[in-house]
Motif scaffolding. Structure first.
Motif, short mmCIF file in Angstrom:
data_model
loop_
_atom_site.label_atom_id
_atom_site.label_comp_id
_atom_site.label_asym_id
_atom_site.label_seq_id
_atom_site.Cartn_x
_atom_site.Cartn_y
_atom_site.Cartn_z
N SER A 93 0.83 -1.21 0.00
CA SER A 93 0.00 0.00 0.00
C SER A 93 0.87 1.26 0.00
CB SER A 93 -0.93 0.00 1.22
OG SER A 93 -1.72 -1.15 1.25
N ILE A 94 1.89 1.27 0.85
CA ILE A 94 2.79 2.43 0.89
C ILE A 94 3.52 2.59 -0.44
CG2 ILE A 94 4.85 3.40 2.00
CD1 ILE A 94 3.99 1.99 4.58
N PHE A 95 3.90 1.48 -1.05
CA PHE A 95 4.59 1.52 -2.33
C PHE A 95 3.76 2.27 -3.37
CE2 PHE A 95 7.91 0.13 -5.06
CZ PHE A 95 8.86 -0.49 -4.26
N LEU A 96 2.46 2.03 -3.35
CA LEU A 96 1.58 2.69 -4.32
C LEU A 96 1.48 4.19 -4.05
CD1 LEU A 96 -0.53 2.68 -6.60
CD2 LEU A 96 -2.26 2.13 -4.88
N GLN A 121 3.46 6.22 -2.05
CA GLN A 121 4.61 6.94 -1.50
C GLN A 121 4.92 8.24 -2.26
OE1 GLN A 121 8.49 5.05 -1.95
NE2 GLN A 121 7.66 3.59 -3.40
N PHE A 122 4.74 8.25 -3.57
CA PHE A 122 5.07 9.46 -4.33
C PHE A 122 4.18 10.63 -3.90
CE2 PHE A 122 5.23 12.39 -7.87
CZ PHE A 122 6.56 12.35 -8.24
N GLY A 123 2.88 10.40 -3.80
CA GLY A 123 1.96 11.46 -3.40
C GLY A 123 2.19 11.92 -1.97
N ILE A 124 2.45 10.97 -1.08
CA ILE A 124 2.68 11.31 0.33
C ILE A 124 3.97 12.12 0.50
CG2 ILE A 124 3.18 10.33 2.61
CD1 ILE A 124 1.29 8.00 1.84
N LEU A 125 4.96 11.86 -0.35
CA LEU A 125 6.24 12.56 -0.27
C LEU A 125 6.23 13.92 -0.98
CD1 LEU A 125 8.67 9.57 -0.96
CD2 LEU A 125 8.33 10.73 1.23
N LEU A 126 5.18 14.19 -1.74
CA LEU A 126 5.14 15.39 -2.58
C LEU A 126 5.36 16.70 -1.83
CD1 LEU A 126 4.84 15.53 -5.63
CD2 LEU A 126 2.42 16.04 -5.33
N PRO A 127 4.80 16.89 -0.61
CA PRO A 127 5.01 18.17 0.10
C PRO A 127 6.47 18.45 0.43
CG PRO A 127 3.17 16.98 1.06
CD PRO A 127 3.85 16.04 0.12
N TYR A 143 11.86 9.38 -3.21
CA TYR A 143 11.18 8.17 -3.67
C TYR A 143 12.15 6.99 -3.70
CZ TYR A 143 8.50 5.13 -6.83
OH TYR A 143 7.84 4.07 -7.39
N ILE A 144 13.35 7.22 -4.19
CA ILE A 144 14.36 6.16 -4.27
C ILE A 144 14.74 5.67 -2.86
CG2 ILE A 144 16.78 5.66 -4.87
CD1 ILE A 144 16.38 7.54 -7.29
N VAL A 145 14.94 6.63 -1.94
CA VAL A 145 15.30 6.27 -0.57
C VAL A 145 14.17 5.49 0.09
CG1 VAL A 145 15.79 7.18 1.73
CG2 VAL A 145 16.88 8.20 -0.28
N CYS A 146 12.95 5.96 -0.06
CA CYS A 146 11.79 5.30 0.53
C CYS A 146 11.61 3.89 -0.06
CB CYS A 146 10.53 6.13 0.28
SG CYS A 146 9.05 5.52 1.12
N THR A 147 11.79 3.77 -1.38
CA THR A 147 11.69 2.46 -2.05
C THR A 147 12.73 1.50 -1.50
OG1 THR A 147 10.81 3.43 -4.09
CG2 THR A 147 11.85 1.26 -4.27
N ALA A 148 13.96 1.98 -1.33
CA ALA A 148 15.04 1.14 -0.81
C ALA A 148 14.72 0.66 0.61
CB ALA A 148 16.36 1.90 -0.83
N LEU A 149 14.17 1.56 1.43
CA LEU A 149 13.80 1.18 2.80
C LEU A 149 12.68 0.14 2.81
CD1 LEU A 149 13.90 4.65 4.60
CD2 LEU A 149 15.46 2.73 4.95
N LEU A 150 11.67 0.35 1.96
CA LEU A 150 10.56 -0.60 1.88
C LEU A 150 11.04 -1.97 1.42
CD1 LEU A 150 7.79 1.66 0.28
CD2 LEU A 150 7.83 0.77 2.61
#
Length: 384
Positions: free
Chosen positions: A13-16, A18-24, A35-42
């Motif tokens: 769910s977060i993977f889907l 994450q881009f919008g949530i990180l936008l601010p 996005y890359i950092v968050c993807t790597a952590l996930l």
């Protein structure tokens, strides 16, 4: 690990979203890096939770994909920088999503997490829009495609009659924001999901079929009517002349359909010529980035150009397998989830993006592997 299915569902769910949530946070640091950092952590968390386990299906498919990559590089002499760029991007974005979605999940938990995160995603993007306004940096592509997953899930809630009033209010807010700050592609995603929902979920009797046919025909004639054209022109000119969606609709009305394609007609013509140059086995993966700085903006053309008739035949085989899975799936929850991610992926790939870099497509493939590996054996009857 205990509760691994629940954690895997949350990670997907977060993977889907994450881009919008990180936008601010884009003003502080480029959202692509976040996005890359968050993807790597996930991915790291997923590997730990699942103890580095990789399914047989996933292993075979990954080997097959990298054989395609390497053969394209050596047989077609794909540009080295293009090869490195596509390969790394695929591994970081798509392969990570593929792996995360292939791990055993609870479909009930996944849908619940998607619902909750759809609201968080919406509020986060609203904050992002406010920040973009202050800095005059509105990016309609980012905002529109970040909003559309929330719109799909809220729209499904409206159709499902669960918290209908609340879901309808937030659905309308999301659609309004997509009109004001989004792009046309997001509405292709919504329409595609509605069509797939009607085909695979709704049981259409003769009366509903006639009603649907009348609505489609009426809608078509409304769209080409002078009344609709005058309304769009009036709204665009007097109220929302900053809306990219209305700008393109207005341009289509005043200058014709081709003028509103943003140069796609030329890209499609070039792609057809590339296909004719090598129709049997194509020109190798990533060819669009070798000859230009953009994709072919249509996944069928991309497959034809990169892999020729052989690739198109393989695409037809995969499509038939997916169709069979959808038709035989006994769980409404699974079927809805499949349609959700398929719409998000194909809605974009019809008019933009690249099959190797479209995260939602590889989440969909991962969920198919997930279903075949863990749920199909049990009949998949975990209804909502």
């Amino acid at each position: 690990m205990k509760n691994s299915e629940k954690y895997n569902s949350l990670i997907v769910s977060i993977f889907l979203f994450q881009f919008g949530i990180l936008l601010p946070f884009n003003k502080l640091i480029e959202v692509e890096y976040l996005y890359i950092v968050c993807t790597a952590l996930l991915l790291l968390i997923s590997l730990i939770i699942n103890r580095l386990k990789i399914s047989l299906y996933l292993t075979i498919i990954c080997i097959f994909i990298f054989i395609i990559f390497l053969s394209s590089y050596f047989i077609h002499s794909v540009d080295y920088s293009t090869f490195i760029f596509i390969t790394i991007s695929f591994v970081v974005k798509s392969l990570s999503a593929f792996y995360v979605a292939s791990n055993k999940i609870s479909i009930h938990n996944l849908i619940n997490y998607l619902k909750k995160l759809s609201y968080i995603n919406l509020f986060s993007i609203i904050v992002g829009i406010f920040i973009f306004h202050i800095n005059q940096e509105i990016n309609y592509m980012r905002i529109g495609y970040a909003l559309v997953p929330s719109a799909l899930i809220l729209g499904y809630d409206v159709m499902r009659k669960e918290n209908r009033i609340i879901s309808l209010i937030f659905y309308l807010i999301t659609c309004a924001l997509m009109i004001l700050y989004g792009n046309r592609g997001v509405f292709i995603v919504l329409i595609l999901f509605l069509i797939l929902y009607i085909i695979f979920i709704v049981k259409i009797n003769f009366r509903n079929f006639i009603l649907l046919t009348v609505l489609i025909i009426s809608g078509y004639f409304l769209l080409i009517s002078e009344f609709f054209k005058s309304i769009v022109h009036l709204v665009f000119v007097n109220y929302f002349n900053g809306s990219y969606v209305l700008l393109k609709f207005n341009k289509m009305i005043e200058e014709g359909f081709v003028s509103s394609l943003s140069g796609r007609d030329d890209i499609y013509k070039d792609a057809l010529n590339y296909f004719i140059d090598s129709p049997i086995i194509g020109n190798g993966f990533g060819y669009s980035f070798s000859v230009s700085d953009t994709s072919f903006h249509n996944f069928v053309l991309q497959i034809a150009v990169e892999f020729g008739i052989v690739g198109l035949i393989l695409f037809c085989i995969i499509s038939l397998i997916i169709l069979k899975i959808l038709l035989q799936c006994n769980s409404k929850e699974w079927k809805i989830t499949f349609l959700l991610f398929l719409s998000l992926a194909m809605g974009r790939l019809l008019v933009s993006s690249d099959i190797w870099l479209r995260t939602e497509l590889w989440i969909f493939f991962g969920l198919v592997i997930n279903y075949l590996t863990f749920n199909n054996k049990a009949g998949g009857k975990n209804e909502y």
